[in-house]
Scaffold this active site. Structure first.
Site, short mmCIF file in Angstrom:
data_model
loop_
_atom_site.label_atom_id
_atom_site.label_comp_id
_atom_site.label_asym_id
_atom_site.label_seq_id
_atom_site.Cartn_x
_atom_site.Cartn_y
_atom_site.Cartn_z
N ASN A 178 0.84 -1.21 0.00
CA ASN A 178 0.00 0.00 0.00
C ASN A 178 0.87 1.26 0.00
O ASN A 178 0.62 2.20 -0.76
CB ASN A 178 -0.88 0.03 1.25
CG ASN A 178 -2.15 -0.78 1.08
OD1 ASN A 178 -2.58 -1.04 -0.04
ND2 ASN A 178 -2.72 -1.22 2.18
N HIS A 188 -2.99 2.49 -2.48
CA HIS A 188 -4.07 1.62 -1.98
C HIS A 188 -4.74 0.82 -3.09
O HIS A 188 -5.12 -0.33 -2.91
CB HIS A 188 -5.09 2.51 -1.26
CG HIS A 188 -5.82 1.81 -0.18
ND1 HIS A 188 -5.30 1.60 1.08
CD2 HIS A 188 -7.05 1.24 -0.16
CE1 HIS A 188 -6.18 0.95 1.81
NE2 HIS A 188 -7.26 0.71 1.07
N GLU A 238 -6.03 -8.18 4.97
CA GLU A 238 -5.28 -9.03 4.03
C GLU A 238 -5.22 -10.46 4.53
O GLU A 238 -4.30 -11.20 4.27
CB GLU A 238 -3.88 -8.42 3.80
CG GLU A 238 -2.81 -8.66 4.83
CD GLU A 238 -3.01 -8.00 6.21
OE1 GLU A 238 -4.13 -7.61 6.53
OE2 GLU A 238 -2.03 -7.95 6.97
#
Ligand SMILES: Nc1nc2c(ncn2[C@@H]2O[C@H](COP(=O)(O)OP(=O)(O)OP(=O)(O)O)[C@@H](O)[C@H]2O)c(=O)[nH]1
Length: 371
Positions: free
Chosen positions: A256, A261, A291
């Site tokens: 990220n 993102h 995640e």
């Protein structure tokens, strides 16, 4: 009464409905048959032999209809409800007996219930076809009166009264056809509303159970599935085992941070598809959050589950996520725990989570089985 209906499949439900309608269509016929036998015969309003023939026509034809539905033969017909056939049979049997009635007043119940008979067309026909059927019904009645005047002129009223009866019959069945068409269009609208509602329900169900980003089952479905699988474990099936694996992307924050993102989202989607493709149908995979993914492996021992997840780990480590720069790969860490029938779900999750923590702690990119 409603409980068994829910367990019937759509074909059985449709057959049951046809049987009910056929039974209802029999009500006016039974009333008329009762009139003929109990009242008309003793009063001499109909010859005995004709009354018997009338009953035979009714019994034979309706046994045939019931027999067709009960044996399922009706399902081979273009209209499995046989609505028009039943209406024609009703018209024919009533015209037959009316022809032999020796008093014009005796025809009244047949005319009255004949209009009811034609109302059943509402279940199968639209306005114009219903009108056509009704015109045919009234035309047949008028034809019967003409024939009667010629061949069996007993029991005819003054011709003007007979004409008035035919006109009233025309008006009655036309009104019936109109009301029927309104009911049909209401039914059609209701059906299409129901379809829309059903689709909306499916969409809502999807929203409630699917993760919008990866399209995998969301945490809620994962937990529901775990409940199911765990309940299955309690059944006394020999060799029924279940393993749970918690899989986490390593250093995902860095993806990220370095690529944005959106790139992180794309990696999650890619990974979800890859994992979903690699696991077998009887396995269950869902996004547990962030995640983190959760896999349920029914029938797997701890060792076999560890092997399978390790294989997946290697596949992912070797694959190139399309949204990351060439050569940049992602790795997974995983914790595997075997569910024992006495375990509660929170406890199993905790063991898998602890094993995942150990995998991270030992340097990531590895699978650890809980003791
Ligand atoms: N792009 C994206 N990022 C997410 C999503 N959900 C969670 N994250 C990010 O995932 C990152 C998880 O970071 P950490 O919990 O520190 O874990 P990590 O960087 O993977 O490190 P380790 O798990 O220790 O290997 C956070 O930066 C979250 O913002 C998501 O739906 N999309």
């Amino acid at each position: 009464m409603s409980a068994p209906t829910q367990t019937l499949d759509p074909v059985q439900r449709a057959q049951r409905l046809r049987l009910q309608r056929t039974l209802w269509a029999c009500v006016p016929l039974s009333v008329l048959a009762g009139c003929v036998i109990v009242i008309y015969l003793p009063l001499g309003l109909v010859p005995l032999v004709r009354a018997v023939e009338y009953l035979a026509i009714i019994l034979l034809s309706w046994s045939l209809f019931f027999g067709m539905i009960l044996t399922g033969l009706n399902r081979r017909l273009p209209d499995p409800s046989m609505t028009v056939l039943q209406i024609f049979t009703g018209i024919f049997s009533q015209l037959y007996i009316m022809f032999f009635l020796t008093d014009p007043l005796a025809r009244v119940p047949f005319l009255l219930l004949g209009t009811v008979n034609m109302m059943f067309a509402v279940f199968a026909l639209g306005l114009w076809r219903m009108l056509a059927l009704n015109v045919l019904g009234v035309g047949s009645y008028a034809g019967m009166i003409l024939l009667k005047a010629h061949w069996y002129p007993v029991g005819l009223a003054d011709w003007r009264v007979e004409v008035a009866a035919v006109v009233a019959f025309v008006v009655a069945v036309s009104m019936n056809a109109y009301i029927g068409s309104v009911i049909t269009s209401l039914r059609d609208r209701l059906r299409s509303r129901n379809r829309e509602l059903e689709q909306a329900m499916h969409r809502l169900e999807d929203l409630a159970t699917r993760d919008p980003l990866t399209q995998l089952p969301n945490r809620r479905s994962v937990m529901e599935q775990m409940d199911l699988e765990q309940a299955r474990l309690q059944t006394p099936e020999v060799g029924n085992r279940l393993c749970l694996c918690m899989v986490d992307v390593d250093h995902f924050k860095a993806i990220n941070d370095n690529h944005g993102h959106h790139a992180g989202d794309a990696v999650l989607c890619w990974l979800a598809r890859l994992l979903d493709e690699k696991v077998e149908d009887q396995h269950f995979i869902g996004r547990f959050g962030g995640e983190e993914f959760l896999l349920l492996l029914p029938g797997y021992s701890l060792h076999a589950a560890r092997e399978l997840i390790d294989q997946l780990r290697r596949v992912v480590a070797e694959a190139q996520p399309p949204t990351l720069p060439a050569g940049q790969r992602i790795t997974l860490s995983a914790g595997v725990a075997e569910c024992r029938p006495e375990d509660d779900i929170e406890h199993i999750l905790q063991r898998a989570d602890e094993a995942l923590y150990v995998a991270k702690h030992r340097g990531r990119n590895r699978v650890v089985a809980a003791d």
